[in-house]
Design a protein around this motif. Structure first.
Motif, PDB file in Angstrom:
ATOM      1  N   ILE A 111     -22.825 -28.165  23.491  1.00  0.00           N
ATOM      2  CA  ILE A 111     -23.579 -29.309  24.002  1.00  0.00           C
ATOM      3  C   ILE A 111     -23.686 -29.187  25.514  1.00  0.00           C
ATOM      4  O   ILE A 111     -22.692 -28.957  26.208  1.00  0.00           O
ATOM      5  CB  ILE A 111     -22.904 -30.633  23.621  1.00  0.00           C
ATOM      6  N   VAL A 132     -18.845 -36.690  19.833  1.00  0.00           N
ATOM      7  CA  VAL A 132     -19.723 -35.841  19.021  1.00  0.00           C
ATOM      8  C   VAL A 132     -19.396 -36.001  17.545  1.00  0.00           C
ATOM      9  O   VAL A 132     -18.237 -35.885  17.131  1.00  0.00           O
ATOM     10  CB  VAL A 132     -19.561 -34.362  19.422  1.00  0.00           C
ATOM     11  N   VAL A 263     -28.710 -28.936  22.821  1.00  0.00           N
ATOM     12  CA  VAL A 263     -27.636 -28.422  21.986  1.00  0.00           C
ATOM     13  C   VAL A 263     -28.062 -27.070  21.426  1.00  0.00           C
ATOM     14  O   VAL A 263     -29.190 -26.928  20.939  1.00  0.00           O
ATOM     15  CB  VAL A 263     -27.308 -29.373  20.812  1.00  0.00           C
TER      16      VAL A 263
END
Length: 269
Positions: A111, A132, A263
């Motif tokens: 990320i 996350v 991402v």
């Protein structure tokens, strides 16, 4: 100056703001980004599933899927999608257009936010922590262990205070001006850092339960065996810390949360 390059989110207490005013800057990596076309060999999340931010000037969700535009170790990209600190706009869900991110050896995805180091000699960073979660079916989400969180305000801008969170490490990777191969992006260089920056996660580290999730053993096993299709990123302040009953608080000077650049997965099919 670094703080001018990241004026949309000065994210720290008075001490950090003072440090940011120091002329110790390297902005040479900031360049024309996003690129006109995405590199086909880099499996970047390319579909916005849910996005409701109301952060003025930074609520265009396409910025989270249009390429990684890192500003380097001492400055943050402005080509980002900013989350609200709390509420409906505090989360973003992305996917790989129906493809599945597989569980492979080592780090499975990275990320990229827009944190930066406050000086060459400091162990302090300006960042916006986020939590996350990943899901195979878009309903059952699993996350990572956050129990090592250090609530000390004095240590709040140390990476070591936020194990299991994202949005911590500077992004060197810039698809236009500082490209890397996929293998290079996933190359560890020590202490949790990767060659191209960002925060890496390993699906083998998923836990049952966990703050903000509905993860049971079946869901975790399914993700670890078959992979995931959806990733949800949530402002840390919007997730309830079971030890306090309130959010994971970071001392913000502005009212927006994490700024998501993108991402990248290691392997999709």
């Amino acid at each position: 100056m670094v703080n001018l390059q990241c004026a949309e989110k000065e994210k720290n207490n008075d001490l950090l703001l003072t440090l940011l005013a120091m002329p110790n800057v390297n902005s040479s990596s900031v360049g024309p980004c996003p690129p006109t076309s995405l590199p086909t060999a880099i499996p970047i999340a390319n579909t916005v599933v849910s996005a409701n931010s109301t952060v003025s000037g930074f609520n265009n969700s396409s910025k989270a899927i249009n390429g990684i535009c890192g500003g380097g170790e001492f400055s943050g990209s402005l080509d980002v999608y900013a989350l609200n600190l709390t509420g409906a706009g505090a989360s973003l869900i992305l996917s790989w257009a129906g493809k599945t991110v597989k569980n492979v050896a080592g780090t499975d995805f990275i990320i990229y936010e827009n944190p930066f180091k406050v000086s060459e000699t400091s162990d302090r960073y300006a960042f916006d922590p986020m939590v996350v979660h990943v899901s195979f079916n878009g309903t059952d989400y699993c996350g990572f262990d956050l129990s090592g969180y250090n609530p000390s305000v004095a240590d709040s801008n140390k990476i070591t205070s936020w194990p299991g969170f994202a949005g911590l490490r500077p992004v060197l990777y810039n698809m236009a001006t500082k490209p890397y191969t996929l293998e290079e992006l996933f190359t560890p260089i020590g202490n949790g850092f990767l060659l191209g920056g960002g925060d890496g996660f390993n699906l083998d580290d998923l836990i049952i339960g966990g703050p903000g999730t509905n993860c049971d053993a079946t869901a975790r096993t399914n993700i670890q065996t078959n992979g995931f299709r959806f990733i949800r990123m949530v402002s840390a302040e919007a997730i309830t810390n079971p030890n306090t009953g309130s959010g994971y608080v970071y001392p913000h000077s502005y009212n927006n949360g994490p700024d998501i650049d993108g991402v990248v997965a290691r392997s999709v099919e």
